[in-house]
Design an enzyme around this catalytic site. Structure first.
Site, short mmCIF file in Angstrom:
data_model
loop_
_atom_site.label_atom_id
_atom_site.label_comp_id
_atom_site.label_asym_id
_atom_site.label_seq_id
_atom_site.Cartn_x
_atom_site.Cartn_y
_atom_site.Cartn_z
N HIS A 66 0.82 -1.21 0.00
CA HIS A 66 0.00 0.00 0.00
C HIS A 66 0.86 1.26 0.00
CE1 HIS A 66 0.96 0.83 4.23
NE2 HIS A 66 0.81 -0.47 4.44
N GLU B 107 -2.97 -7.05 7.12
CA GLU B 107 -1.79 -6.71 7.89
C GLU B 107 -1.61 -7.65 9.08
OE1 GLU B 107 1.14 -5.69 8.36
OE2 GLU B 107 0.94 -3.49 8.38
#
Length: 317
Positions: A60, A150
């Site tokens: 990201h 994550e």
């Protein structure tokens, strides 16, 4: 429990990673009586679908948490978004992906991209930024995939406690240290193993496009997080814990490309240089395996990489 010894040899099949991808399959199903004439009951022989040309790993863009760790004390980790710089990084990465698939297509316009994305806000926003580089007809599909989220660091994070925990992780070991109320990289490895099985099956059956419309230049893009992507590579290529801990993180908006080589297996050395991979943290042994992956075929095994076991012993001359 059924033991393998009780299963006829023709039914006992064990596969590993991409070692059996790309092989021809034959379905055999018998219908219950001559009165039933359904196509799905007929013997079907079909060639394997073309393998996606690339698996592109994207971290990201810069997030609010990357510039201000205090953000995690007031905003749940899954709701941390991108900064303006992070949006720019995502859009720039999308343009790089497009140039890559266009320039390597040999003049062919027959290409598409298919996305798997972590459900966190920063990865979803990165996906939107990437998508601005593509027309709708270029996007074969998107799947939100919680298993590539994550690493869980706990819920709301106390800034000072997290500094203490990260220092403890440095001393304990990045792979095995588990954050209180969170995960270790080893926990991420377990869920990535499940995702890899799903991805392998999707590749095997050609899920990305309908039969008859499958193209040679399909590109899979995983939009995820730094540690998760490194664990994915570790799992795919069977790297050791020590090798994992020697890897560098992806830059925000950075990407790494696994591309099919001459034989059809995915190698990092098709797109990247040796110098780039050394900077990422690959050792000489890992680079030799990537060179082998570059020319090997699905179903072949590299018996000279780790599987001979000698690297685990110290008494050999």
């Amino acid at each position: 429990m059924v033991s393998l010894s009780s299963i006829p040899p023709s039914r006992a099949r064990i596969r590993c990673c991409e070692d059996s991808l790309g092989r021809t399959h034959t379905r055999r199903r018998s219908h219950p009586s001559p009165d039933f004439h359904f196509p799905e009951f007929q013997i079907q022989a079909y060639p394997p679908p073309p393998r996606p040309r690339r698996i592109i790993l994207v971290r990201h863009g810069q997030s609010e948490g990357n510039v201000d760790e205090a953000a995690y004390t007031r905003v749940p980790d899954p709701r941390i978004g991108l900064t303006p710089k992070g949006w720019d990084e995502a859009e720039a990465c999308g343009r790089r992906i497009r140039r890559l698939v266009e320039e390597s297509g040999g003049g062919s316009d027959d290409w598409k991209v298919y996305f798997y994305v972590s459900p966190y806000r920063r990865t979803l926003e990165t996906l939107k930024g990437l998508g601005r580089a593509f027309e709708p007809e270029r996007i074969a599909g998107v799947r939100e995939e919680p298993r590539i989220r994550e690493q869980d660091f706990g819920n709301f994070q106390d800034r000072e406690k997290m500094r203490v925990e990260k220092e403890a992780r440095r001393r304990y070991g990045r792979f095995f240290y588990r954050f209180p109320n969170g995960e270790s990289a080893a926990d991420v490895y377990d869920r990535i193993t499940g995702f890899r099985e799903t991805l392998r099956a999707d590749i095997d059956i050609g899920r990305f496009e309908p039969p008859g419309k499958r193209r040679q230049n399909m590109n899979i893009v995983l939009v995820s997080h730094g540690l998760t992507l490194r664990v994915f590579l570790m799992r795919w290529y069977k790297w050791t814990v020590e090798q994992f801990e020697g890897l560098s993180n992806f830059d925000n908006g950075g990407m790494l490309v696994m591309q099919t080589g001459q034989g059809g297996r995915y190698s990092l050395l098709v797109h990247h240089t040796v110098e780039e991979l050394k900077e990422f943290g690959l050792t000489e042994e890992m680079l030799k395996d990537q060179m082998w992956q570059k020319t090997a075929k699905p179903g072949e095994l590299n018996y000279n990489f780790m599987r001979n076991g000698q690297s685990f012993f110290s008494h050999f001359g």
